[in-house]
Design a protein around this motif. Structure first.
Motif, PDB file in Angstrom:
ATOM      1  N   ALA A  58       0.836  -1.208   0.000  1.00  0.00           N
ATOM      2  CA  ALA A  58       0.000   0.000   0.000  1.00  0.00           C
ATOM      3  C   ALA A  58       0.868   1.255   0.000  1.00  0.00           C
ATOM      4  O   ALA A  58       0.576   2.225  -0.714  1.00  0.00           O
ATOM      5  N   THR A  59       1.939   1.246   0.778  1.00  0.00           N
ATOM      6  CA  THR A  59       2.833   2.402   0.855  1.00  0.00           C
ATOM      7  C   THR A  59       3.535   2.633  -0.478  1.00  0.00           C
ATOM      8  O   THR A  59       3.592   3.763  -0.976  1.00  0.00           O
ATOM      9  N   MET A  60       4.058   1.570  -1.070  1.00  0.00           N
ATOM     10  CA  MET A  60       4.738   1.726  -2.352  1.00  0.00           C
ATOM     11  C   MET A  60       3.771   2.189  -3.437  1.00  0.00           C
ATOM     12  O   MET A  60       4.116   3.031  -4.264  1.00  0.00           O
ATOM     13  N   ASP A  61       2.562   1.666  -3.428  1.00  0.00           N
ATOM     14  CA  ASP A  61       1.539   2.084  -4.380  1.00  0.00           C
ATOM     15  C   ASP A  61       1.214   3.568  -4.199  1.00  0.00           C
ATOM     16  O   ASP A  61       1.203   4.341  -5.162  1.00  0.00           O
ATOM     17  N   ALA A  62       0.978   3.964  -2.954  1.00  0.00           N
ATOM     18  CA  ALA A  62       0.606   5.358  -2.676  1.00  0.00           C
ATOM     19  C   ALA A  62       1.696   6.326  -3.116  1.00  0.00           C
ATOM     20  O   ALA A  62       1.419   7.335  -3.775  1.00  0.00           O
ATOM     21  N   TRP A  63       2.930   6.020  -2.776  1.00  0.00           N
ATOM     22  CA  TRP A  63       4.013   6.936  -3.104  1.00  0.00           C
ATOM     23  C   TRP A  63       4.384   6.887  -4.576  1.00  0.00           C
ATOM     24  O   TRP A  63       4.629   7.926  -5.195  1.00  0.00           O
ATOM     25  N   ALA A  64       4.423   5.708  -5.171  1.00  0.00           N
ATOM     26  CA  ALA A  64       4.779   5.613  -6.590  1.00  0.00           C
ATOM     27  C   ALA A  64       3.779   6.350  -7.467  1.00  0.00           C
ATOM     28  O   ALA A  64       4.143   6.936  -8.487  1.00  0.00           O
ATOM     29  N   SER A  65       2.526   6.344  -7.061  1.00  0.00           N
ATOM     30  CA  SER A  65       1.499   7.013  -7.871  1.00  0.00           C
ATOM     31  C   SER A  65       1.451   8.514  -7.641  1.00  0.00           C
ATOM     32  O   SER A  65       0.821   9.234  -8.405  1.00  0.00           O
ATOM     33  N   SER A  66       2.135   9.011  -6.605  1.00  0.00           N
ATOM     34  CA  SER A  66       2.059  10.438  -6.312  1.00  0.00           C
ATOM     35  C   SER A  66       3.344  11.201  -6.634  1.00  0.00           C
ATOM     36  O   SER A  66       3.346  12.431  -6.606  1.00  0.00           O
ATOM     37  N   LEU A  67       4.420  10.499  -6.944  1.00  0.00           N
ATOM     38  CA  LEU A  67       5.689  11.171  -7.229  1.00  0.00           C
ATOM     39  C   LEU A  67       5.800  11.566  -8.695  1.00  0.00           C
ATOM     40  O   LEU A  67       5.205  10.919  -9.562  1.00  0.00           O
ATOM     41  N   PRO A  68       6.587  12.609  -8.965  1.00  0.00           N
ATOM     42  CA  PRO A  68       6.845  12.963 -10.367  1.00  0.00           C
ATOM     43  C   PRO A  68       7.516  11.793 -11.102  1.00  0.00           C
ATOM     44  O   PRO A  68       8.155  10.940 -10.478  1.00  0.00           O
ATOM     45  N   ALA A  69       7.409  11.782 -12.412  1.00  0.00           N
ATOM     46  CA  ALA A  69       7.874  10.657 -13.222  1.00  0.00           C
ATOM     47  C   ALA A  69       9.342  10.298 -13.010  1.00  0.00           C
ATOM     48  O   ALA A  69       9.715   9.141 -13.090  1.00  0.00           O
ATOM     49  N   LYS A  70      10.198  11.240 -12.756  1.00  0.00           N
ATOM     50  CA  LYS A  70      11.636  10.964 -12.642  1.00  0.00           C
ATOM     51  C   LYS A  70      12.043  10.503 -11.241  1.00  0.00           C
ATOM     52  O   LYS A  70      13.199  10.183 -11.006  1.00  0.00           O
ATOM     53  N   GLN A  71      11.131  10.463 -10.291  1.00  0.00           N
ATOM     54  CA  GLN A  71      11.457  10.030  -8.938  1.00  0.00           C
ATOM     55  C   GLN A  71      10.989   8.594  -8.728  1.00  0.00           C
ATOM     56  O   GLN A  71      10.151   8.084  -9.462  1.00  0.00           O
ATOM     57  N   SER A  72      11.557   7.952  -7.690  1.00  0.00           N
ATOM     58  CA  SER A  72      11.210   6.552  -7.451  1.00  0.00           C
ATOM     59  C   SER A  72      10.999   6.289  -5.971  1.00  0.00           C
ATOM     60  O   SER A  72      11.364   7.097  -5.122  1.00  0.00           O
ATOM     61  N   VAL A  73      10.420   5.147  -5.698  1.00  0.00           N
ATOM     62  CA  VAL A  73      10.240   4.660  -4.337  1.00  0.00           C
ATOM     63  C   VAL A  73      11.207   3.498  -4.179  1.00  0.00           C
ATOM     64  O   VAL A  73      11.210   2.577  -4.997  1.00  0.00           O
ATOM     65  N   ASP A  74      12.038   3.539  -3.158  1.00  0.00           N
ATOM     66  CA  ASP A  74      13.012   2.479  -2.927  1.00  0.00           C
ATOM     67  C   ASP A  74      12.612   1.675  -1.700  1.00  0.00           C
ATOM     68  O   ASP A  74      12.175   2.231  -0.698  1.00  0.00           O
ATOM     69  N   LEU A  75      12.789   0.385  -1.793  1.00  0.00           N
ATOM     70  CA  LEU A  75      12.527  -0.528  -0.682  1.00  0.00           C
ATOM     71  C   LEU A  75      13.815  -1.282  -0.404  1.00  0.00           C
ATOM     72  O   LEU A  75      14.354  -1.940  -1.291  1.00  0.00           O
ATOM     73  N   THR A  76      14.315  -1.171   0.808  1.00  0.00           N
ATOM     74  CA  THR A  76      15.525  -1.873   1.212  1.00  0.00           C
ATOM     75  C   THR A  76      15.154  -2.829   2.323  1.00  0.00           C
ATOM     76  O   THR A  76      14.498  -2.443   3.293  1.00  0.00           O
ATOM     77  N   VAL A  77      15.554  -4.087   2.176  1.00  0.00           N
ATOM     78  CA  VAL A  77      15.191  -5.117   3.149  1.00  0.00           C
ATOM     79  C   VAL A  77      16.418  -5.954   3.496  1.00  0.00           C
ATOM     80  O   VAL A  77      17.439  -5.893   2.818  1.00  0.00           O
ATOM     81  N   GLY A  78      16.284  -6.757   4.537  1.00  0.00           N
ATOM     82  CA  GLY A  78      17.407  -7.517   5.044  1.00  0.00           C
ATOM     83  C   GLY A  78      17.539  -8.931   4.533  1.00  0.00           C
ATOM     84  O   GLY A  78      18.482  -9.630   4.907  1.00  0.00           O
ATOM     85  N   SER A  79      16.625  -9.393   3.694  1.00  0.00           N
ATOM     86  CA  SER A  79      16.728 -10.761   3.185  1.00  0.00           C
ATOM     87  C   SER A  79      16.031 -10.868   1.840  1.00  0.00           C
ATOM     88  O   SER A  79      15.227 -10.004   1.469  1.00  0.00           O
ATOM     89  N   ASN A  80      16.346 -11.937   1.125  1.00  0.00           N
ATOM     90  CA  ASN A  80      15.688 -12.166  -0.157  1.00  0.00           C
ATOM     91  C   ASN A  80      14.199 -12.389   0.015  1.00  0.00           C
ATOM     92  O   ASN A  80      13.387 -11.890  -0.760  1.00  0.00           O
ATOM     93  N   THR A  81      13.827 -13.138   1.036  1.00  0.00           N
ATOM     94  CA  THR A  81      12.403 -13.385   1.290  1.00  0.00           C
ATOM     95  C   THR A  81      11.673 -12.073   1.553  1.00  0.00           C
ATOM     96  O   THR A  81      10.567 -11.859   1.055  1.00  0.00           O
ATOM     97  N   ALA A  82      12.304 -11.193   2.326  1.00  0.00           N
ATOM     98  CA  ALA A  82      11.685  -9.903   2.629  1.00  0.00           C
ATOM     99  C   ALA A  82      11.539  -9.043   1.377  1.00  0.00           C
ATOM    100  O   ALA A  82      10.650  -8.200   1.307  1.00  0.00           O
ATOM    101  N   ALA A  83      12.387  -9.254   0.380  1.00  0.00           N
ATOM    102  CA  ALA A  83      12.245  -8.537  -0.890  1.00  0.00           C
ATOM    103  C   ALA A  83      11.203  -9.187  -1.784  1.00  0.00           C
ATOM    104  O   ALA A  83      10.483  -8.505  -2.512  1.00  0.00           O
ATOM    105  N   ASP A  84      11.121 -10.518  -1.725  1.00  0.00           N
ATOM    106  CA  ASP A  84      10.166 -11.233  -2.569  1.00  0.00           C
ATOM    107  C   ASP A  84       8.723 -10.949  -2.179  1.00  0.00           C
ATOM    108  O   ASP A  84       7.859 -10.803  -3.054  1.00  0.00           O
ATOM    109  N   GLN A  85       8.438 -10.886  -0.903  1.00  0.00           N
ATOM    110  CA  GLN A  85       7.043 -10.742  -0.456  1.00  0.00           C
ATOM    111  C   GLN A  85       6.371  -9.483  -0.994  1.00  0.00           C
ATOM    112  O   GLN A  85       5.260  -9.568  -1.531  1.00  0.00           O
ATOM    113  N   PRO A  86       6.983  -8.298  -0.896  1.00  0.00           N
ATOM    114  CA  PRO A  86       6.329  -7.119  -1.492  1.00  0.00           C
ATOM    115  C   PRO A  86       6.216  -7.214  -3.014  1.00  0.00           C
ATOM    116  O   PRO A  86       5.226  -6.764  -3.583  1.00  0.00           O
ATOM    117  N   ALA A  87       7.218  -7.804  -3.675  1.00  0.00           N
ATOM    118  CA  ALA A  87       7.131  -7.954  -5.135  1.00  0.00           C
ATOM    119  C   ALA A  87       5.956  -8.847  -5.507  1.00  0.00           C
ATOM    120  O   ALA A  87       5.193  -8.537  -6.433  1.00  0.00           O
TER     121      ALA A  87
END
Length: 107
Positions: free
Chosen positions: A43-72
């Motif tokens: 929800a957070t990534m959706d909210a921010w990605a849809s509200s930022l200008p085109a050249k900006q991004s939302v970054d997600l940093t996590v401590g494990s591969n599983t933690a990266a896979d789940q949001p994807a």
């Protein structure tokens, strides 16, 4: 942000936390399994990605591969269920960095 909270069916506490992300450049999400971390992150990534200008991004940093896979995976499900704002750019602008052997097969 309220639209994202509704689209992703966040409970009251998660909706308040989503609103609090306005005041902070970094948000840490922590908790045991089943507490809604992935749903909140999607929800957070959706909210921010849809509200930022085109050249900006939302970054997600996590401590494990599983933690990266789940949001994807969660973003993929939300995309299939048409719960993402149209301007998020998912999946075309989504990058998941890892060794191929470490990425969940669903991704």
């Amino acid at each position: 942000l309220n639209d994202a909270a509704r689209r992703h069916r966040l409970d009251e506490n998660a909706a308040k936390a989503l609103t609090a992300t306005i005041r902070h450049h970094v948000t840490i999400v922590h908790g045991p399994p089943g507490t809604g971390k992935t749903l909140f992150t999607v929800a957070t990534m959706d909210a921010w990605a849809s509200s930022l200008p085109a050249k900006q991004s939302v970054d997600l940093t996590v401590g494990s591969n599983t933690a990266a896979d789940q949001p994807a995976i969660g973003l993929g499900i939300a995309h299939e269920e048409n719960r993402l704002a149209g301007e998020t750019g998912f999946p075309n602008r989504c990058v998941r960095l890892a060794k191929d052997a470490r990425v969940a097969p669903k991704i």
